[in-house]
Write a protein that holds these residues in place. Structure first.
Motif, PDB file in Angstrom:
ATOM      1  N   ALA A  90      -6.653  -3.756  -4.295  1.00 32.71           N
ATOM      2  CA  ALA A  90      -7.075  -2.287  -3.677  1.00 32.71           C
ATOM      3  C   ALA A  90      -6.168  -1.489  -3.785  1.00 32.71           C
ATOM      4  O   ALA A  90      -6.354  -0.284  -3.318  1.00 32.71           O
ATOM      5  CB  ALA A  90      -7.620  -2.794  -2.247  1.00 32.71           C
ATOM      6  N   CYS A  91      -4.696  -1.765  -3.741  1.00 31.60           N
ATOM      7  CA  CYS A  91      -3.658  -0.927  -3.714  1.00 31.60           C
ATOM      8  C   CYS A  91      -3.305  -0.269  -5.122  1.00 31.60           C
ATOM      9  O   CYS A  91      -2.131   0.393  -5.219  1.00 31.60           O
ATOM     10  CB  CYS A  91      -2.471  -1.465  -2.930  1.00 31.60           C
ATOM     11  SG  CYS A  91      -2.759  -2.058  -1.374  1.00 31.60           S
ATOM     12  N   THR A 103     -13.782  -4.801  -4.034  1.00 33.11           N
ATOM     13  CA  THR A 103     -12.976  -4.660  -2.975  1.00 33.11           C
ATOM     14  C   THR A 103     -13.795  -3.323  -1.999  1.00 33.11           C
ATOM     15  O   THR A 103     -13.557  -3.205  -1.064  1.00 33.11           O
ATOM     16  CB  THR A 103     -11.436  -4.071  -2.962  1.00 33.11           C
ATOM     17  OG1 THR A 103     -11.460  -2.947  -3.565  1.00 33.11           O
ATOM     18  CG2 THR A 103     -10.748  -5.369  -3.457  1.00 33.11           C
ATOM     19  N   ARG A 160      -0.662  -1.898 -10.376  1.00 30.94           N
ATOM     20  CA  ARG A 160      -0.470  -2.236  -8.897  1.00 30.94           C
ATOM     21  C   ARG A 160       0.979  -2.432  -8.617  1.00 30.94           C
ATOM     22  O   ARG A 160       1.534  -3.374  -9.226  1.00 30.94           O
ATOM     23  CB  ARG A 160      -1.327  -3.644  -8.605  1.00 30.94           C
ATOM     24  CG  ARG A 160      -1.508  -3.884  -7.107  1.00 30.94           C
ATOM     25  CD  ARG A 160      -1.494  -5.118  -6.907  1.00 30.94           C
ATOM     26  NE  ARG A 160      -0.441  -5.990  -7.581  1.00 30.94           N
ATOM     27  CZ  ARG A 160      -0.394  -7.257  -7.502  1.00 30.94           C
ATOM     28  NH1 ARG A 160      -1.205  -7.970  -7.280  1.00 30.94           N
ATOM     29  NH2 ARG A 160       0.765  -7.789  -7.981  1.00 30.94           N
ATOM     30  N   HIS A 217     -13.924   0.553  -6.518  1.00 24.64           N
ATOM     31  CA  HIS A 217     -13.598  -0.800  -7.059  1.00 24.64           C
ATOM     32  C   HIS A 217     -14.810  -1.606  -6.520  1.00 24.64           C
ATOM     33  O   HIS A 217     -15.203  -1.795  -5.125  1.00 24.64           O
ATOM     34  CB  HIS A 217     -12.394  -1.334  -6.437  1.00 24.64           C
ATOM     35  CG  HIS A 217     -11.822  -2.512  -7.137  1.00 24.64           C
ATOM     36  ND1 HIS A 217     -12.696  -3.815  -7.385  1.00 24.64           N
ATOM     37  CD2 HIS A 217     -10.566  -2.527  -8.062  1.00 24.64           C
ATOM     38  CE1 HIS A 217     -11.779  -4.425  -8.132  1.00 24.64           C
ATOM     39  NE2 HIS A 217     -10.834  -3.872  -8.371  1.00 24.64           N
ATOM     40  N   THR A 251     -13.286  -0.309  -2.209  1.00 25.10           N
ATOM     41  CA  THR A 251     -12.312   0.524  -1.932  1.00 25.10           C
ATOM     42  C   THR A 251     -12.156   1.638  -2.952  1.00 25.10           C
ATOM     43  O   THR A 251     -12.481   1.611  -3.973  1.00 25.10           O
ATOM     44  CB  THR A 251     -10.925   0.009  -1.698  1.00 25.10           C
ATOM     45  OG1 THR A 251     -10.672  -0.697  -2.718  1.00 25.10           O
ATOM     46  CG2 THR A 251     -11.085  -0.913  -0.554  1.00 25.10           C
ATOM     47  N   ILE A 278     -10.103   3.821  -5.608  1.00 26.04           N
ATOM     48  CA  ILE A 278      -9.048   3.745  -6.459  1.00 26.04           C
ATOM     49  C   ILE A 278      -8.494   4.950  -7.121  1.00 26.04           C
ATOM     50  O   ILE A 278      -9.389   5.552  -7.612  1.00 26.04           O
ATOM     51  CB  ILE A 278      -9.397   2.587  -7.490  1.00 26.04           C
ATOM     52  CG1 ILE A 278      -9.465   1.313  -6.760  1.00 26.04           C
ATOM     53  CG2 ILE A 278      -8.078   2.523  -8.479  1.00 26.04           C
ATOM     54  CD1 ILE A 278      -8.570   0.730  -5.986  1.00 26.04           C
ATOM     55  N   ASN A 284       0.872  -1.268  -0.006  1.00 23.75           N
ATOM     56  CA  ASN A 284       0.193  -0.160   0.061  1.00 23.75           C
ATOM     57  C   ASN A 284       0.649   1.437  -0.073  1.00 23.75           C
ATOM     58  O   ASN A 284       1.357   1.748   1.196  1.00 23.75           O
ATOM     59  CB  ASN A 284      -1.033  -0.072   1.187  1.00 23.75           C
ATOM     60  CG  ASN A 284      -1.804   0.959   1.171  1.00 23.75           C
ATOM     61  OD1 ASN A 284      -1.952   1.971   0.724  1.00 23.75           O
ATOM     62  ND2 ASN A 284      -3.179   0.617   1.611  1.00 23.75           N
TER      63      ASN A 284
END
Length: 403
Positions: free
Chosen positions: A312-313, A341, A378, A338, A343, A345, A104
Motif C-alpha cells: 500500500a506504500c 488493500t 515500493r 489498489h 488504498t 496508489i 510510508n
C-alpha cells in the motif's frame, strides 16, 4: 451592616458570642465591660438554667460506638493520601509500533519538523517544501539564492575541488618554506565557522512565477530578494552586511531553472535506486503488464501482481509515452485504487514529467527494468527510496499546478 435593635452590637458579633456560649465555652460566656441589654441577659439566664446535653459515654456494652467526628464523610485527599507527586509520561513507541509507518513516505513527510515558508507565511512539514540558501558564484561577488536540496551534489563537488586546491597550495607553500609536515592548516586559509543558513519555501510554479519579477528586480541599490533575507542573517546577529545584501541575486529564469533541476534530480535518483536494487532485495520493483493507459488497466495489473508486504506504500511509474489514439482522451488520473488493500496508489507518468532526452537517458542505463512501460515501486524505508517518492510527488505537483 445588620445590627440588633436593642444594642449596638453587629449581628455577626452577636451570633459569634452565642456560638461560643452554647458550644465552646464550658465556664460561661465572656462579657464586655460595657452593659448589655435585658434581652441578652435573659437569654444568658435561660441558657444557664437549661441542662447541658451529655454525650453517651462508651462502655463495655456499647463497643460499636462511633464518635460524631468520625461519622462525617471525609475527603479522598485524607482517606487516600499520595506518597508524592508523580508525572505520568507517555510511553515511547516500540520498533514494532512504527513498522507500518516506517515504509510510508507520506507519513514520514508529515512527521518531519514544521518550518515557516518565507513567501506565503504558512507553516508546513519540512519535507514538503524546498530548502534554499545563498551560493556564491565562482569568480564573482554575487550570492544566488538557490535550492540546496537539488544542488547538493554540485555543492559537495565544488567544495571538494576547492579543498584540494587549498591543500595543493598549502603543500607548495610548505615545501618552499621547508616547513615540516603535520604543522596544521596554513594561516592563509580562514579558520572561521562556515555560514550556511537555509530558508524554506513552497515549490509551486504559479508562486515562483508570480514572485520572480519582484525578487529579481532592484530598487536602487537594494535588490528585491532582500525582502526574503531574515533578520538573523544580517549584522549584528548574522554575518551579512550591507555590501553582502547588495550582491544577493534571484535568477530571472527561476521557474524554468527549477524545472530543469527537478528533472535532473529525478533521473539521477532513479538510476541510483536501480543500481541499488541488485544489492538490496527489500526494494520492490515489479513490471506491470498493461494493455492500455487507463485506470481500470492499472488496477487490473495491480490485482494480478503477486502480494507484497507493505504494498500500500508503493507507486506506479509509467515510462512509455501514450499512443496517439489514447492521448486524445486526456491525461490519466494521478491516483488509482489498489484492489487488494483498497488504498490510493499514486501514478507518476514520467513521459509527462520528464523530457524526451531524460527518458532516453533512463532507457540507455544499465538497468533492464527501466525499459519497461510500467513499474510498481515500493520503498524499503531508506532515505534515498523515500526521497525518490517525495521528489516525484513534488515534480508532479509543480507541473500540475501550472495547468
Amino acid at each position: 451592616m445588620m445590627e440588633c435593635a436593642s444594642h449596638r452590637l453587629s449581628h455577626a458579633t452577636l451570633r459569634l458570642r452565642i456560638f461560643r456560649q452554647l458550644y465552646i465555652s464550658n465556664t460561661g460566656p465572656r462579657f464586655l465591660n460595657r452593659s448589655i441589654s435585658t434581652s441578652y441577659a435573659q437569654l444568658r439566664q435561660a441558657h444557664d438554667e437549661a441542662p447541658s446535653p451529655t454525650p453517651p459515654s462508651p462502655s463495655s456494652s456499647t463497643k460499636d460506638y462511633i464518635p460524631p467526628s468520625k461519622r462525617l464523610p471525609q475527603s479522598p485527599v485524607i482517606t487516600h493520601p499520595r506518597s508524592g507527586f508523580k508525572k505520568i509520561y507517555k510511553p515511547r513507541p516500540e520498533p514494532e509500533d512504527n513498522a507500518e509507518l516506517k515504509r510510508n513516505p507520506w507519513a514520514a513527510a508529515l512527521a518531519s519538523p514544521v518550518r515557516f515558508c518565507v513567501t506565503t507565511g504558512t507553516r508546513l512539514p519540512r519535507r514538503l517544501m524546498g530548502i534554499y540558501g545563498l551560493i556564491k558564484r565562482p569568480d564573482t561577488n554575487h550570492n544566488y539564492l538557490l535550492p540546496l536540496d537539488l544542488l547538493k551534489d554540485s555543492i559537495q563537488k565544488r567544495s571538494a575541488e576547492s579543498e584540494d586546491e587549498s591543500l595543493t597550495s598549502e603543500s607548495s607553500t610548505s615545501a618552499d618554506a621547508k616547513v615540516a609536515p603535520g604543522r596544521g592548516v596554513s594561516p592563509s586559509i580562514p579558520r572561521g565557522r562556515t555560514f550556511s543558513p537555509s530558508l524554506h519555501m513552497v515549490t509551486l510554479r504559479p508562486l515562483i512565477q508570480a514572485a520572480t519579477p519582484h525578487l529579481a528586480s532592484r530598487l536602487g541599490k537594494r535588490p528585491g530578494i532582500a525582502k526574503l533575507i531574515p533578520y538573523r542573517w544580517k549584522i549584528p546577529v548574522g554575518p551579512l552586511g550591507a555590501n553582502d545584501l547588495r550582491d544577493c541575486v534571484w535568477r530571472a529564469d527561476m521557474p524554468d531553472y527549477l524545472l530543469r533541476l527537478m528533472r535532473k534530480d529525478i533521473v539521477k535518483r532513479l538510476v541510483n535506486i536501480s543500481e541499488k536494487l541488485e544489492a538490496d532485495r527489500d526494494i520492490a520493483w515489479e513490471s506491470l503488464d498493461i494493455d492500455e493507459y487507463s485506470d481500470s488497466a492499472l488496477e487490473t495489473a495491480l490485482g494480478g501482481m503477486e502480494p507484497l508486504e507493505h504494498e500500500a506504500c508503493g507507486a506506479i511509474l509509467l515510462f512509455a509515452a501514450k499512443p496517439e489514439h489514447e492521448a486524445e482522451s486526456g491525461p490519466a488520473s494521478m491516483t488509482v485504487i489498489h484492489p487488494r488493500t483498497q488504498t490510493t496508489i499514486p501514478v507518476f507518468d514520467l513521459s509527462v514529467l520528464l523530457s524526451e532526452n531524460e527518458l532516453e537517458t533512463l532507457r540507455t542505463s544499465s538497468s533492464a527494468h527501466l525499459e519497461s512501460e510500467a513499474l510498481f515501486f515500493r520503498p524499503n524505508g531508506g532515505h534515498e527510496d523515500m526521497s525518490l517518492m517525495l521528489y516525484l510527488w513534488k515534480l508532479q505537483r509543480y507541473l500540475a499546478e501550472n495547468s
